[in-house]
Design a protein around this motif. Structure first.
Motif, PDB file in Angstrom:
ATOM      1  N   ALA A 253       0.818  -1.274   0.026  1.00  0.00           N
ATOM      2  CA  ALA A 253      -0.112  -0.033   0.036  1.00  0.00           C
ATOM      3  C   ALA A 253       0.927   1.161   0.184  1.00  0.00           C
ATOM      4  CB  ALA A 253      -1.014  -0.137   1.109  1.00  0.00           C
ATOM      5  N   ALA A 254       1.818   1.240   0.733  1.00  0.00           N
ATOM      6  CA  ALA A 254       2.740   2.412   1.057  1.00  0.00           C
ATOM      7  C   ALA A 254       3.387   2.390  -0.441  1.00  0.00           C
ATOM      8  CB  ALA A 254       3.804   1.986   2.048  1.00  0.00           C
ATOM      9  N   LEU A 255       3.726   1.655  -1.335  1.00  0.00           N
ATOM     10  CA  LEU A 255       4.520   1.797  -2.441  1.00  0.00           C
ATOM     11  C   LEU A 255       3.440   2.124  -3.518  1.00  0.00           C
ATOM     12  CD1 LEU A 255       6.855  -1.302  -2.522  1.00  0.00           C
ATOM     13  CD2 LEU A 255       7.460   0.999  -2.571  1.00  0.00           C
ATOM     14  N   GLY A 256       2.197   1.461  -3.645  1.00  0.00           N
ATOM     15  CA  GLY A 256       1.101   1.847  -4.534  1.00  0.00           C
ATOM     16  C   GLY A 256       0.697   3.283  -4.265  1.00  0.00           C
ATOM     17  N   TYR A 257       0.285   3.764  -3.066  1.00  0.00           N
ATOM     18  CA  TYR A 257      -0.467   4.641  -2.833  1.00  0.00           C
ATOM     19  C   TYR A 257       0.602   5.909  -2.904  1.00  0.00           C
ATOM     20  CZ  TYR A 257      -3.166   8.471  -0.044  1.00  0.00           C
ATOM     21  OH  TYR A 257      -3.647   9.361   0.194  1.00  0.00           O
ATOM     22  N   GLY A 258       1.433   5.587  -2.056  1.00  0.00           N
ATOM     23  CA  GLY A 258       2.726   6.493  -1.895  1.00  0.00           C
ATOM     24  C   GLY A 258       3.359   6.820  -3.176  1.00  0.00           C
ATOM     25  N   GLY A 259       3.446   5.972  -4.020  1.00  0.00           N
ATOM     26  CA  GLY A 259       4.236   6.029  -5.433  1.00  0.00           C
ATOM     27  C   GLY A 259       3.359   6.930  -6.368  1.00  0.00           C
ATOM     28  N   GLN A 260       2.204   6.880  -6.081  1.00  0.00           N
ATOM     29  CA  GLN A 260       1.116   7.703  -6.933  1.00  0.00           C
ATOM     30  C   GLN A 260       1.495   9.306  -6.367  1.00  0.00           C
ATOM     31  OE1 GLN A 260      -2.869   6.476  -6.810  1.00  0.00           O
ATOM     32  NE2 GLN A 260      -2.553   4.686  -8.014  1.00  0.00           N
ATOM     33  N   LEU A 261       1.598   9.469  -5.102  1.00  0.00           N
ATOM     34  CA  LEU A 261       1.719  10.693  -4.386  1.00  0.00           C
ATOM     35  C   LEU A 261       3.118  11.146  -5.023  1.00  0.00           C
ATOM     36  CD1 LEU A 261       0.128  10.240  -0.725  1.00  0.00           C
ATOM     37  CD2 LEU A 261      -0.726  11.256  -2.741  1.00  0.00           C
ATOM     38  N   ALA A 262       4.123  10.078  -4.765  1.00  0.00           N
ATOM     39  CA  ALA A 262       5.408  10.484  -5.133  1.00  0.00           C
ATOM     40  C   ALA A 262       5.464  11.125  -6.724  1.00  0.00           C
ATOM     41  CB  ALA A 262       6.253   9.604  -5.104  1.00  0.00           C
TER      42      ALA A 262
ATOM     43  N   THR B  55      10.945  -8.461  -1.798  1.00  0.00           N
ATOM     44  CA  THR B  55      11.795  -7.477  -1.033  1.00  0.00           C
ATOM     45  C   THR B  55      12.519  -6.913  -2.347  1.00  0.00           C
ATOM     46  OG1 THR B  55      12.241  -8.571   0.845  1.00  0.00           O
ATOM     47  CG2 THR B  55      13.697  -6.950   0.490  1.00  0.00           C
ATOM     48  N   ARG B  56      12.730  -7.784  -3.245  1.00  0.00           N
ATOM     49  CA  ARG B  56      13.678  -7.021  -4.392  1.00  0.00           C
ATOM     50  C   ARG B  56      12.755  -6.362  -5.289  1.00  0.00           C
ATOM     51  NH1 ARG B  56      15.894  -4.293  -6.793  1.00  0.00           N
ATOM     52  NH2 ARG B  56      16.945  -4.457  -8.906  1.00  0.00           N
ATOM     53  N   ILE B  57      11.248  -6.603  -5.656  1.00  0.00           N
ATOM     54  CA  ILE B  57      10.534  -5.967  -6.242  1.00  0.00           C
ATOM     55  C   ILE B  57      10.080  -4.838  -5.667  1.00  0.00           C
ATOM     56  CG2 ILE B  57       8.220  -5.932  -7.059  1.00  0.00           C
ATOM     57  CD1 ILE B  57       8.046  -8.868  -7.187  1.00  0.00           C
ATOM     58  N   ASN B  58      10.325  -4.472  -4.302  1.00  0.00           N
ATOM     59  CA  ASN B  58       9.989  -3.083  -3.719  1.00  0.00           C
ATOM     60  C   ASN B  58      10.904  -2.075  -4.256  1.00  0.00           C
ATOM     61  OD1 ASN B  58       8.211  -4.387  -1.850  1.00  0.00           O
ATOM     62  ND2 ASN B  58       9.419  -4.519  -0.271  1.00  0.00           N
ATOM     63  N   GLY B  59      12.127  -2.690  -4.391  1.00  0.00           N
ATOM     64  CA  GLY B  59      13.144  -1.562  -4.855  1.00  0.00           C
ATOM     65  C   GLY B  59      12.808  -1.345  -6.275  1.00  0.00           C
ATOM     66  N   ILE B  60      12.613  -2.369  -7.108  1.00  0.00           N
ATOM     67  CA  ILE B  60      12.249  -2.080  -8.592  1.00  0.00           C
ATOM     68  C   ILE B  60      11.198  -1.003  -8.722  1.00  0.00           C
ATOM     69  CG2 ILE B  60      11.427  -3.334 -10.769  1.00  0.00           C
ATOM     70  CD1 ILE B  60      12.970  -5.478  -9.845  1.00  0.00           C
ATOM     71  N   VAL B  61      10.186  -1.208  -7.900  1.00  0.00           N
ATOM     72  CA  VAL B  61       9.117  -0.423  -8.028  1.00  0.00           C
ATOM     73  C   VAL B  61       9.480   1.098  -7.795  1.00  0.00           C
ATOM     74  CG1 VAL B  61       6.942   0.364  -6.756  1.00  0.00           C
ATOM     75  CG2 VAL B  61       7.280  -2.036  -7.312  1.00  0.00           C
ATOM     76  N   ILE B  62      10.511   1.382  -6.862  1.00  0.00           N
ATOM     77  CA  ILE B  62      10.848   2.593  -6.681  1.00  0.00           C
ATOM     78  C   ILE B  62      11.584   3.083  -7.907  1.00  0.00           C
ATOM     79  CG2 ILE B  62      12.457   4.108  -5.458  1.00  0.00           C
ATOM     80  CD1 ILE B  62      11.113   3.219  -2.766  1.00  0.00           C
ATOM     81  N   CYS B  78       1.762  -3.642  -8.032  1.00  0.00           N
ATOM     82  CA  CYS B  78       1.314  -3.764  -6.601  1.00  0.00           C
ATOM     83  C   CYS B  78       0.342  -4.828  -6.423  1.00  0.00           C
ATOM     84  CB  CYS B  78       0.891  -2.237  -6.292  1.00  0.00           C
ATOM     85  SG  CYS B  78       2.254  -1.175  -5.964  1.00  0.00           S
ATOM     86  N   GLY B  79      -0.714  -4.915  -7.551  1.00  0.00           N
ATOM     87  CA  GLY B  79      -1.643  -5.877  -7.510  1.00  0.00           C
ATOM     88  C   GLY B  79      -1.118  -7.231  -7.477  1.00  0.00           C
ATOM     89  N   LEU B  80      -0.134  -7.510  -8.441  1.00  0.00           N
ATOM     90  CA  LEU B  80       0.683  -8.783  -8.339  1.00  0.00           C
ATOM     91  C   LEU B  80       1.484  -9.129  -7.062  1.00  0.00           C
ATOM     92  CD1 LEU B  80       2.752  -8.822 -11.716  1.00  0.00           C
ATOM     93  CD2 LEU B  80       0.970 -10.808 -10.806  1.00  0.00           C
ATOM     94  N   THR B 298      16.160  -1.913  -0.955  1.00  0.00           N
ATOM     95  CA  THR B 298      15.914  -3.462  -0.916  1.00  0.00           C
ATOM     96  C   THR B 298      17.016  -3.913   0.340  1.00  0.00           C
ATOM     97  OG1 THR B 298      15.690  -3.275  -3.260  1.00  0.00           O
ATOM     98  CG2 THR B 298      16.013  -5.317  -2.215  1.00  0.00           C
ATOM     99  N   PHE B 299      18.194  -3.454   0.364  1.00  0.00           N
ATOM    100  CA  PHE B 299      19.160  -3.691   1.065  1.00  0.00           C
ATOM    101  C   PHE B 299      18.711  -3.503   2.418  1.00  0.00           C
ATOM    102  CE2 PHE B 299      23.042  -5.904   0.220  1.00  0.00           C
ATOM    103  CZ  PHE B 299      23.199  -5.975  -1.192  1.00  0.00           C
ATOM    104  N   LEU B 300      18.238  -2.273   2.569  1.00  0.00           N
ATOM    105  CA  LEU B 300      17.791  -1.919   4.105  1.00  0.00           C
ATOM    106  C   LEU B 300      16.817  -3.161   4.615  1.00  0.00           C
ATOM    107  CD1 LEU B 300      17.588   1.898   4.133  1.00  0.00           C
ATOM    108  CD2 LEU B 300      19.427   0.539   4.876  1.00  0.00           C
ATOM    109  N   ILE B 301      15.988  -3.440   3.844  1.00  0.00           N
ATOM    110  CA  ILE B 301      15.054  -4.407   4.230  1.00  0.00           C
ATOM    111  C   ILE B 301      15.708  -5.618   4.350  1.00  0.00           C
ATOM    112  CG2 ILE B 301      12.740  -5.564   3.808  1.00  0.00           C
ATOM    113  CD1 ILE B 301      11.936  -3.216   2.201  1.00  0.00           C
TER     114      ILE B 301
END
Lengths: 574, 595
Positions: A253-262, B55-62, B78-80, B298-301
């Protein structure tokens, strides 16, 4: 509970107790700085390409890390100090109460022992917990929430959804699982009981061929235990996946919602990362808090159990004896004693034992024989009437004065770890070697002591388990003889020695204590029949009184005893 | 945050005699569930992989979607992830559920095997093993195995997979940051090793002081009456105070130092956290394109999930080893040789009641207990055995019921060697009333019925009447249905003995052994018990072991046993007339009365 801790922490320990949690707050605050500073490095340092900002903030973070160690270490040391000092005081206090208390309705020895050992350890852990974990985890939890809201207010709604769900879920699981665990404990107890019975009754089981019956019973209980423990474990099995899921969904949620905000430039990458970091911290802190609450509730039970021991604190004793007994005549004057008024253990006992007389006390188990002695030695004071020693009410004498005049050999031979010498001089630490040896000779212990490699210096293990039952009893007897007090009481003190030895001991006692007051309690007629006076105790009363010959005439009970123990034809010879 | 403080700073030394074999035997129990265990294995791999990949995907998303403002892909990914995490959690649930089922079934299986074994072990085993020790094998050791199966094993397994999975992922992402992370673990390990070394002496002193502290508490509290009677409270407390202080001082030295380990680990984590952030940021600033904000994230997590398992690895292995020791202790019991009938043992359901001991010798641990004992009991006779405690009287009777193997000679029932009779049959023919027969936690009725399982309620009551037990039973609030507590503590010794005599009446065995059956009875009930026993002996071949000579004067034969030998035999009158040991014993019991 808090009062209990206060009463047993003094001076520096008390300071430590209050100081430690405060210092712990310092560590928590340091820890909470890290994600925020990290996000600033990313948002400001990186975004602006400012290397010195990055290095400066990194150094700041390092400083917080080191400060955290200093705070944490200091808190740990102070907490240990407070908890150990409290434990020390508490043990001392409780043992003193346990040893001084003479309340017949008081706690049983086994209970007292676990309370002074295990429960005090639990209390120590509790203080440790109060000064560290109890502060750290909830503070990290709260601090984490505050910091995450501060660092990124826009994402805060995510927390406000997840947190209540988690808290409610945890509560439901805990409430549902507690009765299941209680049930499991009951199953464990019954499996253990069947096992114990099987071990203790093995000979009975074998001689009646009950093996299969026992196995069937065990199998039923074992299956029950399997079912209840599975049910209990299954009740908490959802805990970890659900917590994990909530956390992960929060991150998504933080990534999805936050991402949109970002993307719409409302918040920055660094804020999202910091928020996710705090969220992980919060969930971990929450699990730890649950664990701490469980151990806390266990410690609470301990503190109640400790409190119950402290409540037995006996009232202060008089240490002064105003009158000095003129001789060693013992008088029981209308003595009535019982834990409940309706069920007296001794009723209206009147008895005079002149100085130097030998008194035999005979009666069935539970008739009150030993209670007579317990009152005479002031093990219990709660009776009506008066007991006088040499004309003085024993309750007006100090305990020390009473015990310096009366020594007792109990049926249970309780020896202490140490040496034979140490045990024999227990009642008279100043006893000379000659006195000790003389006592050992009378108790027929000298011969086997001399056979030991170290003789009187031989080691006595805990509970004297390196001696046989008969030997223990003879040491026990010698210990009572060593001080050579005015009054000697033998409470069934030769029950474990064989007839021949018993006869020897009696003969020697008759020689050494011919003119001294001696009370013999026994179930064996042969042990009391020579006494100048014999009393028969039945249901807490003196039912007959006189010499052996007189009692054979007067008391049916006594006559029956003589008949069963010595054979019918002996009566005819009288 | 990984767990603070050491779980087990001074790890217990583990002595395993044959761990390979122990593991193999544990596996034999688990093999039944190998399908389930295989499923657990797969599920664990999947869930761990999800953590690593997620965890890796988290980083990719950013890096890809947020930085490049790709809202559509952001939401798709995110849905995935949501789906992935839900599946992972469901997997985790099933994984734990299966493990619980398997572990509990295995423990139950092991408990069953221990009990099954214990009920058929020879008496020898129970003489040489402390009940407490056997109990702790059934409870603590099985518990340890259970915990190992339920937690330690899974934790270790997930730990290893996580370390490998994350390790590879981290290495691929950034070798530099991986080294930094590992450095943290090395520092943690070295520090706790150093603290363990420094505090070892203090810990040992602490343990010793604690031992003597507990001994003193136990001794003085359980011997409280003696402490009071001999006016010894003050010296006892003075000694205790010294030990108590000694303990506190040693414990403080040990604990204060080791309590730094927790904060130290915490600091190491924070330092690694700083280093990852700083080194990552500086790399990005210095234009190295393989580093991104997403990788730092990713590394921090990873850091949070990596240090925990790696720091606990050694503790987990130690715990696992300790549970193998437990398993070994359990298997020791299961491997004992049980009592077994001879191959050609026959079934015997009736006897005339003729018993013969033919030159029997018996040794225990090379100590000769019985030497050349012979005796002959005709059907219906009463034979008395007299002698000092430890002379060997009970041993003779134990050989009759084949509780111990004898070295030389033969014990015969109706001229048939007892070792050739099935034990269960033999023991049903002979009833032994011990000094303290055991009563079980069940109703009085069931306790009496244990003598003969097919006895009817009226059989039970008749036996109780014959045993003079009916009166006191009827006076209990629930009569025959009164539930006894453990060891029947609420009954007097005399009442307990009356119940065991009632049990012997129900059994209706043709041969009877009364082993000091009145020795621990108070004088009140003694007459009752004696009458009951006389009734019980009627028409039976009976053996009576007694201290008190008054009870055996009517015996057909009296054997005087001394140091494992029959030194005199005859009737009461003939032995008295012979003026030997028996006469001396008899006179010493009665001389006072005769005077």
């Amino acid at each position: 509970m808090f009062r209990l801790i206060m009463q047993h922490t003094h001076r520096f320990a008390r300071w430590a107790f209050f100081l430690a949690p405060l210092i712990m707050l310092g560590e928590v605050l340091c820890d909470l700085q890290q994600p925020t500073l990290m996000s600033q490095i990313i948002d400001h340092g990186l975004a602006k390409g400012d290397l010195s900002y990055v290095v400066g903030h990194a150094l700041l973070m390092l400083m917080f890390a080191v400060m955290g160690l200093v705070f944490g270490g200091t808190c740990g040391a102070l907490g240990s100090y407070a908890s150990l000092k409290m434990g020390e005081q508490l043990r001392q206090h409780m043992l003193n109460i346990a040893l001084l208390s003479r309340d017949p309705a008081g706690l049983a020895p086994a209970t007292l022992i676990t309370r002074i050992t295990n429960d005090v350890t639990q209390m120590q852990n509790l203080v440790m917990l109060l000064t560290r974990g109890m502060v750290r985890s909830p503070m990290l939890l709260l601090g984490g929430v505050v910091m995450s809201v501060l660092v990124c207010p826009d994402l805060a709604p995510i927390l406000f959804v997840i947190m209540p769900i988690l808290v409610i879920f945890l509560l439901v699981i805990i409430i549902r699982s507690v009765p299941l665990y209680t049930k499991m404990q009951r199953s464990v107890d019954s499996v253990n009981r069947t096992m114990r019975e099987n071990l203790q009754g093995i000979k009975t089981i074998k001689s009646y061929v009950l093996e299969n019956r026992q196995q069937r019973q065990f199998d039923v209980e074992n299956t029950g235990l399997k079912a209840t423990s599975q049910r209990a474990a299954m009740a908490t099995v959802t805990l970890s996946p659900v917590i994990q899921l909530m956390l992960n969904l929060g991150v998504v949620a933080a990534l999805g919602y936050g991402g949109q905000l970002a993307i719409s430039q409302t918040i920055s990458d660094g804020q999202i990362i910091a928020f996710v970091n705090y969220m992980i911290q919060i969930t971990t802190a929450m699990i730890q808090t649950v664990n701490i609450v469980t151990s806390f509730s266990r410690a609470i039970t301990s503190s109640a159990r400790v409190q119950a021991v402290l409540a037995e604190e006996p009232p202060a004793e008089t240490t002064l004896t105003t009158q000095v007994p003129i001789n060693s005549q013992i008088e029981f004057d209308h003595v009535t004693f019982g834990y409940e008024a309706s069920k007296p253990i001794l009723s209206n006992i009147n008895l005079t034992v002149p100085t130097g007389q030998w008194l035999g006390i005979i009666g069935a188990t539970g008739s009150g024989k030993s209670s007579l002695i317990n009152l005479l030695t002031r093990s219990f004071d709660q009776y009506t009437g008066q007991i006088r020693l040499g004309g003085v009410d024993i309750r007006e004498m100090s305990l020390t004065d009473v015990h310096e005049r009366i020594s007792v050999a109990l049926q249970d031979s309780i020896l202490f770890s140490g040496t034979v010498q140490g045990n024999l001089s227990y009642g008279k630490p100043t006893a000379t070697q000659a006195e000790i040896e003389a006592a050992a000779t009378v108790a027929d212990a000298a011969s086997f002591i001399n056979d030991l490699p170290d003789q009187y210096q031989a080691v006595v293990e805990q509970r004297g388990k390196n001696f046989s039952g008969g030997q223990r009893q003879r040491l026990n007897l010698a210990r009572a003889i060593t001080p050579d007090h005015d009054v000697l009481v033998l409470d069934d003190a030769t029950s474990a020695v064989d007839q021949e030895t018993n006869a020897h001991i009696k003969q020697r006692l008759q020689q050494t204590r011919a003119d001294k007051t001696t009370l013999i309690i026994s179930q064996r007629v042969t042990n009391v029949m020579d006494c100048q006076q014999i009393i028969v105790v039945t249901d807490g009363r003196i039912s007959a009184q006189g010499t052996h010959q007189e009692l054979i005439q007067r008391s049916n009970f006594y006559r029956d005893l003589v008949k069963t123990q010595l054979g019918g034809d002996q009566l005819a010879n009288e | 945050m990984n767990r603070r403080g050491p779980r087990n700073l001074h790890r217990q030394k583990v002595h395993l005699t044959n761990w390979r074999q122990t593991v193999r035997r544990v596996w034999q129990y688990l093999a039944v569930h190998r399908l389930q265990l295989g499923v657990v294995f797969l599920l664990t791999i999947v869930t761990t992989a999800v953590t690593v990949i997620g965890t890796r995907i988290n980083g990719i998303v950013i890096d890809r979607y947020i930085t490049h403002s790709n809202v559509h892909m952001l939401l798709v990914v995110c849905g995935l992830m949501t789906v992935m995490y839900i599946i992972a959690s469901i997997f985790t649930y099933f994984q734990s559920a299966i493990v619980i089922k398997v572990a509990q079934s295995t423990s139950a299986e092991i408990r069953h095997d221990i009990f099954n074994q214990l009920k058929q072990l020879p008496m020898r085993y129970f003489d040489t093993h402390d009940n407490g020790d056997v109990m702790s094998r059934l409870t603590n050791d099985v518990d340890n195995i259970n915990t190992a199966l339920m937690q330690t094993f899974v934790q270790l397994f997930t730990g290893v997979i996580s370390i490998i999975g994350m390790g590879i992922a981290m290495l691929v992402l950034s070798p530099l940051l991986t080294v930094l992370t590992l450095l943290g673990s090395v520092a943690t390990y070295l520090f706790s090793r150093a603290v363990a070394r420094v505090t070892q002496r203090a810990f040992m002193t602490q343990q010793q002081a604690l031992g003597s502290l507990n001994t003193q508490i136990e001794e003085s509290v359980s011997g409280k009456q003696v402490v009071q009677l001999f006016d010894h409270v003050v010296p006892t407390m003075a000694t205790f105070e010294q030990t108590n202080q000694q303990y506190t001082n040693a414990a403080f030295r040990a604990q204060a130092l080791s309590s730094v380990i927790g904060p130290f680990n915490n600091m190491t984590n924070n330092v690694v956290y700083v280093l990852i952030t700083a080194v990552g940021a500086i790399s990005i600033l210095s234009g190295q394109h393989f580093m991104t904000v997403g990788i730092i994230f990713t590394f921090l997590i990873y850091l949070r999930n990596f240090t925990g398992p790696i720091n606990n690895l050694l503790d987990l292995i130690n715990t696992l080893q300790l549970s193998l020791v437990s398993a070994e202790r359990v298997f020791e019991v299961i491997d004992e040789v049980p009592e077994k009938d001879a191959k050609d043992a026959v079934s015997v359901t009736q006897t005339r009641g003729e018993v013969t001991f033919d030159h029997v010798s018996f040794a225990y641990d090379q100590r000769l207990i019985l030497k050349d004992v012979s005796l002959q009991a005709q059907p219906g006779q009463m034979v008395a055995l007299v002698g000092q405690t430890g002379a060997g009287k009970t041993t003779i009777m134990n050989l009759l019921t084949n509780l111990y193997p004898l070295q030389q000679g033969r014990v015969l029932l109706d001229n048939r060697d007892v070792t050739t009779i099935k034990r269960a049959d033999l023991r049903r023919l002979i009833t032994v009333v011990q000094q303290e027969s055991y009563l079980f936690t069940m109703s009085i009725r069931e306790n009496i019925r244990l003598g003969r399982p097919d006895a009817t309620d009226s059989d039970v009551e008749r036996a109780a009447k014959q045993a003079n037990a009916h009166t006191f039973i009827s006076q209990l609030p629930n009569g025959y249905d009164t539930q006894l507590t453990e060891n029947a503590r609420d009954l007097s010794q005399g009442q307990r003995q009356l119940l065991s005599i009632a049990r012997a009446f129900v059994a209706e065995a043709p041969i009877l052994v009364l082993d000091e059956a009145t020795a621990s009875i108070d004088s009140n009930t003694e007459a009752d018990v004696q009458r009951a026993m006389t009734a019980l002996m009627a028409d039976k071949t009976s053996f009576v072991i007694a201290h008190r000579l008054s009870t055996i004067q009517a015996a057909d034969q009296i054997l005087v046993i001394d140091h494992g030998q029959v030194i005199e035999r005859g009737t009461h009158q003939s032995l008295l007339a012979a003026g030997g040991y028996y006469a001396q014993l008899y006179n010493s019991q009665f001389e006072r009365v005769l005077n």
